[in-house]
Design a protein around this motif. Sequence first.
Motif, PDB file in Angstrom:
ATOM      1  N   LEU A  43       0.825  -1.205   0.000  1.00 41.44           N
ATOM      2  CA  LEU A  43       0.000   0.000   0.000  1.00 41.44           C
ATOM      3  C   LEU A  43       0.864   1.262   0.000  1.00 41.44           C
ATOM      4  N   GLN A  44       1.977   1.222   0.726  1.00 41.07           N
ATOM      5  CA  GLN A  44       2.893   2.364   0.727  1.00 41.07           C
ATOM      6  C   GLN A  44       3.436   2.613  -0.683  1.00 41.07           C
ATOM      7  N   MET A  46       2.008   1.724  -3.513  1.00 41.96           N
ATOM      8  CA  MET A  46       0.922   2.173  -4.373  1.00 41.96           C
ATOM      9  C   MET A  46       0.562   3.628  -4.116  1.00 41.96           C
ATOM     10  N   ASP A  47       0.732   4.083  -2.886  1.00 37.86           N
ATOM     11  CA  ASP A  47       0.429   5.472  -2.557  1.00 37.86           C
ATOM     12  C   ASP A  47       1.417   6.447  -3.193  1.00 37.86           C
ATOM     13  N   SER A  48       2.591   5.960  -3.567  1.00 35.58           N
ATOM     14  CA  SER A  48       3.613   6.844  -4.123  1.00 35.58           C
ATOM     15  C   SER A  48       4.005   6.484  -5.559  1.00 35.58           C
ATOM     16  N   ASN A  49       3.358   5.474  -6.139  1.00 37.53           N
ATOM     17  CA  ASN A  49       3.646   5.068  -7.515  1.00 37.53           C
ATOM     18  C   ASN A  49       2.342   4.735  -8.243  1.00 37.53           C
ATOM     19  N   THR A  50       2.323   4.963  -9.539  1.00 38.01           N
ATOM     20  CA  THR A  50       1.188   4.520 -10.346  1.00 38.01           C
ATOM     21  C   THR A  50       1.377   3.046 -10.666  1.00 38.01           C
ATOM     22  N   LYS A  71      -8.491  -3.111   0.157  1.00 46.15           N
ATOM     23  CA  LYS A  71      -7.964  -1.774   0.453  1.00 46.15           C
ATOM     24  C   LYS A  71      -7.516  -1.078  -0.832  1.00 46.15           C
ATOM     25  N   ALA A  72      -6.843  -1.827  -1.693  1.00 51.81           N
ATOM     26  CA  ALA A  72      -6.370  -1.259  -2.957  1.00 51.81           C
ATOM     27  C   ALA A  72      -7.537  -0.833  -3.839  1.00 51.81           C
ATOM     28  N   ARG A  75      -8.611   2.568  -2.448  1.00 53.68           N
ATOM     29  CA  ARG A  75      -7.611   3.638  -2.539  1.00 53.68           C
ATOM     30  C   ARG A  75      -7.105   3.866  -3.953  1.00 53.68           C
ATOM     31  N   HIS A  76      -7.064   2.801  -4.742  1.00 53.60           N
ATOM     32  CA  HIS A  76      -6.521   2.904  -6.102  1.00 53.60           C
ATOM     33  C   HIS A  76      -7.388   2.084  -7.064  1.00 53.60           C
TER      34      HIS A  76
END
Length: 316
Positions: A43-44, A46-50, A71-72, A75-76
Motif C-alpha cells: 500500500l505504501q 501504491m500510494d507513491s507510484n502509479t 484496500k487497494a 484507494r486505487h
Amino acid sequence: MLNSPRKYTVLFVDDEPRITSALKAIFRREYAVLTANSGAQALQIMDSNTVDVLVSDQRMPNMLGHQLLAKASKRHPQTMRILLTGFMDKQAIVDSINDGEVYRFINKPWKNDAMREVIAEAALASEVDVASTPSETENSSALTSPTSADTVRRIRDQALLMMEQKQEIRHQIRRFCSDHDIMIYGTQSIQQAVAAATSRDAIGVAVIELSDNTAAALQTISLLKQARPELITIALTEDYDAATAVDLINHGQVFKYLAKPLDIGRFQSAIENAFTRHRFLKTQPVAKQRYRVQKPTGRLASGLQELVNKFLTTAH
C-alpha cells in the motif's frame, strides 16, 4: 527519435522474497516491476507510484491478499487486481469477489505463459478510466437514506433476469422488484435465461442460482457475459465453494457472490450497485475490457454458444 512506449507497472506482493525475486526476473523485460513482501508495504508503494496491475499472494501474515485487494480497490480503483493462491481459503476468495473486485485468480504454482497472458490483458484494461464510476459506498448510503425514492428513480425502467429454483427466494426477489419498479423476467432453464438476456436489451442485471448442476450454471453465466458484456451478474448459492468462486470470476466476472437465504438489505445494496455498474458499462463501452472473461470449453459451451448466436442474430 521516437519516444519508446511507456512500460506498464506491475507490483508483485508475497511474503517470501524468493518468490517476488523470481517474478521480477520473469517479467522485468516486459514491465516496470515493483515488489513488496507485505500488504502494508504494498500500500505504501501504491500510494507513491502509479501501479497498473497488482498481483498479490493470498497467505501472508498481518494482511491477507484479499484484504490488500479490498484496500487497494478503495484507494486505487484504477489498478487491476489479481490474486495468487495455492491454498483455497473459501471465505477469503468469496471476500475478494465481494469486496476486492478481483480481475483474475491464479493458482500457485503458476504457469509462466498463463500468468503472462493474464497480466498482459490486465495491463491493457488498466488504461480504462474508472474515475467516473460511482463508488459502492455512495450507492449503498442512498438505499438507507430518507431520500431512498431517488434510488427507485435511478433503477426504474431497468429489468432483471432471475433464474432461481426455490419458490421462497423467487418470491423475495419478485417482491423486491415490485417495490422498486423493476421489470423482472423469471426463467427456469439455461435456454430460457440465454434467450431472455440476449433478446431484451433492457435487462441489465442477472440473478443466477448455482443449483445442483453448478457446471451448467457457470457456463450460462460465462456465455451471458460474452453475449452481453454490460450485463451484471449476481450469483446465489446455498453453500460457498472456493473452486466455484474462482470459476465465477475467471469465466464469468460475477459482480457479487451471495449466500442463501437472502439477506434482503445486502441484496438491495448489491442490486443497486449492479444497475449502477450496468449503466456505466452501457455508456462507457471501452470499460468492458476491465471485465473480460475466459471462454468456456466443452460440448455444453458449444451448444449454448450456438443458442446465443441464434438469438443475437434474431435480435439484430
